[in-house]
Design a protein around this motif. Structure first.
Motif, PDB file in Angstrom:
ATOM      1  N   LYS A  23     -16.050  24.925   6.588  1.00  0.00           N
ATOM      2  CA  LYS A  23     -15.883  26.161   7.537  1.00  0.00           C
ATOM      3  C   LYS A  23     -14.844  26.996   6.599  1.00  0.00           C
ATOM      4  O   LYS A  23     -13.685  26.825   6.435  1.00  0.00           O
ATOM      5  CB  LYS A  23     -15.128  25.727   8.607  1.00  0.00           C
ATOM      6  CG  LYS A  23     -15.028  27.094   9.641  1.00  0.00           C
ATOM      7  CD  LYS A  23     -14.230  26.511  10.957  1.00  0.00           C
ATOM      8  CE  LYS A  23     -14.284  27.706  12.041  1.00  0.00           C
ATOM      9  NZ  LYS A  23     -13.578  27.369  13.379  1.00  0.00           N
ATOM     10  N   LEU A  24     -15.615  28.030   5.894  1.00  0.00           N
ATOM     11  CA  LEU A  24     -15.162  28.830   4.902  1.00  0.00           C
ATOM     12  C   LEU A  24     -14.805  30.221   5.501  1.00  0.00           C
ATOM     13  O   LEU A  24     -15.941  30.939   6.037  1.00  0.00           O
ATOM     14  CB  LEU A  24     -15.737  28.951   3.639  1.00  0.00           C
ATOM     15  CG  LEU A  24     -16.099  27.475   3.000  1.00  0.00           C
ATOM     16  CD1 LEU A  24     -16.866  27.678   1.741  1.00  0.00           C
ATOM     17  CD2 LEU A  24     -14.675  27.006   2.797  1.00  0.00           C
ATOM     18  N   PRO A  25     -13.522  30.858   5.325  1.00  0.00           N
ATOM     19  CA  PRO A  25     -13.441  32.298   5.824  1.00  0.00           C
ATOM     20  C   PRO A  25     -14.182  33.337   4.881  1.00  0.00           C
ATOM     21  O   PRO A  25     -14.432  33.268   4.030  1.00  0.00           O
ATOM     22  CB  PRO A  25     -11.984  32.325   5.947  1.00  0.00           C
ATOM     23  CG  PRO A  25     -11.579  31.421   5.001  1.00  0.00           C
ATOM     24  CD  PRO A  25     -12.448  30.287   4.747  1.00  0.00           C
ATOM     25  N   LEU A  26     -14.566  34.470   5.941  1.00  0.00           N
ATOM     26  CA  LEU A  26     -15.173  35.576   5.465  1.00  0.00           C
ATOM     27  C   LEU A  26     -14.176  36.731   5.616  1.00  0.00           C
ATOM     28  O   LEU A  26     -13.382  36.701   6.528  1.00  0.00           O
ATOM     29  CB  LEU A  26     -16.581  35.781   5.989  1.00  0.00           C
ATOM     30  CG  LEU A  26     -17.579  34.607   6.174  1.00  0.00           C
ATOM     31  CD1 LEU A  26     -18.620  34.732   7.076  1.00  0.00           C
ATOM     32  CD2 LEU A  26     -18.082  34.073   4.865  1.00  0.00           C
ATOM     33  N   ASP A  27     -14.550  37.676   4.734  1.00  0.00           N
ATOM     34  CA  ASP A  27     -13.820  38.871   5.153  1.00  0.00           C
ATOM     35  C   ASP A  27     -14.397  40.016   6.007  1.00  0.00           C
ATOM     36  O   ASP A  27     -15.607  39.422   6.799  1.00  0.00           O
ATOM     37  CB  ASP A  27     -13.617  39.735   3.714  1.00  0.00           C
ATOM     38  CG  ASP A  27     -14.856  40.350   3.097  1.00  0.00           C
ATOM     39  OD1 ASP A  27     -15.818  40.343   3.862  1.00  0.00           O
ATOM     40  OD2 ASP A  27     -14.770  40.611   1.935  1.00  0.00           O
ATOM     41  N   GLU A  28     -13.883  41.242   6.227  1.00  0.00           N
ATOM     42  CA  GLU A  28     -14.491  42.073   7.296  1.00  0.00           C
ATOM     43  C   GLU A  28     -15.938  42.402   7.053  1.00  0.00           C
ATOM     44  O   GLU A  28     -16.582  43.054   8.099  1.00  0.00           O
ATOM     45  CB  GLU A  28     -13.751  43.150   7.290  1.00  0.00           C
ATOM     46  CG  GLU A  28     -13.540  44.195   6.336  1.00  0.00           C
ATOM     47  CD  GLU A  28     -12.741  43.794   5.064  1.00  0.00           C
ATOM     48  OE1 GLU A  28     -12.638  44.508   4.106  1.00  0.00           O
ATOM     49  OE2 GLU A  28     -11.801  42.762   5.351  1.00  0.00           O
TER      50      GLU A  28
END
Length: 343
Positions: free
Chosen positions: A75-80
């Motif tokens: 589960k890798l975070p994404l930017d806006e």
């Protein structure tokens, strides 16, 4: 990361593995390596964001060995803009290198060193079953031990109420193998008879399956039947089941019927359309109709705001959703809902 290893793809290659990547957020579907490379380099926004994250299953194995493949659920975070945050990816890769080096194909004890990794997660039971089913099909392996019993159930010979012995994994295998034998015919004959206890988890599996036109037409009829009978549960299950069908015209017609029904302003129905049928909202008229109905929902929870945030994060929909902010021809309710996004 090291000077020689800058991406997860390079890490997997350096370890001498054969590997594949799947999105398991919105549905289980394979990402080709060229697309994954563009995602890792941030040339491409993540195509299937879910709550500002990329939910990935990376399967890797030693092609020379007969051992079962390893899987990372990440589960890798994404930017806006839904692009991968490289620093988080690098953090995960460094933790791998520190824990096991490039010997990714070590024993279970070595792999367990990654269990407390902040980027590793456990998918829910439906997604795990769907992923396992799809992997077995792709690797030309036999289905699980639950598959044949599930096939027998869908033949109708056991009786529709004899569902207690049906396993989620069996339903996942059945959905992933609809094009084998007479599974498709069995599904079309069985659908209207299925108790909710089977139909709901089956729908959760079918949303990962590219069902045929024949199945899509059956589900289209089921959607109409649900609308006629005012059956919300059947409507939700039918929409989920048809959502990945390549027959785009059938899916679009189904959405259009829902949007002129008395279920168009139901929060659960709108969430199903946004979460599963988002690919069919690119038509400006359909998107506008959907957002108009979403703005009418009366709920203690900010339904419109959550739907807007979900859809605007999807790269293929983002320009269409943002264009709505500049559109002057909209209802007072929609204008008020949009204004609430910035208050």
């Amino acid at each position: 990361m090291t000077a020689n290893i800058a991406t997860l793809a390079e890490l997997l290659d350096a370890a001498g593995t054969t590997w594949r990547v799947y999105d398991i957020g919105r549905r289980v579907q394979k990402l080709d390596k060229a697309t994954f490379a563009d995602i890792e380099s941030t040339k491409l926004a993540y195509p299937f964001p879910l709550a500002q994250h990329a939910l990935l299953a990376i399967q890797f194995w030693d092609a020379k060995a007969s051992a079962e493949p390893y899987v990372w659920f990440l589960k890798l975070p994404l930017d806006e803009q839904s692009k991968l945050i490289a620093a988080s990816r690098d953090h995960f890769a460094n933790m791998v290198l520190e824990a096991v080096g490039t010997q990714l194909l070590g024993d279970e004890q070595e792999q367990s060193k990654l269990d407390n990794n902040p980027y590793v997660f456990t998918p829910n039971a439906n997604k795990r079953a769907a992923f396992n089913a799809h992997i077995k099909v792709e690797l030309h392996q036999s289905a699980s031990q639950y598959y044949e019993h599930t096939q027998l159930y869908f033949s109708g010979k056991l009786g529709w109420q004899q569902w207690q012995s049906i396993a989620v994994q069996g339903l996942a295998d059945f959905a992933a193998r609809l094009n084998q034998g007479d599974n498709e015919l069995r599904l079309c004959s069985a659908w209207e008879h299925l108790p909710a206890e089977v139909r709901q988890p089956l729908a959760a599996q079918l949303e990962n399956a590219q069902v045929s036109t024949q199945v899509a037409e059956m589900l289209q009829q089921s959607i109409q039947h649900a609308l006629d009978k005012n059956d919300k549960a059947l409507l939700i299950d039918s929409l989920r089941a048809i959502s990945f069908a390549p027959a785009s015209g059938i899916c679009c017609a189904a959405i259009d019927k829902v949007l002129v029904s008395n279920w168009a302003e139901d929060a659960d129905i709108c969430q199903v359309i946004a979460g599963r049928l988002w690919t069919h909202l690119q038509a400006p008229e359909r998107l506008a109709a959907f957002m108009e109905k979403s703005a009418q929902i009366e709920s203690e929870q900010p339904v419109f705001a959550s739907l807007f945030a979900d859809l605007v994060a999807i790269p293929t929909l983002r320009p269409h959703v943002l264009a709505m902010l500049r559109c002057e021809q909209r209802s007072e309710a929609l204008s008020r809902a949009i204004g609430g996004l910035f208050s």
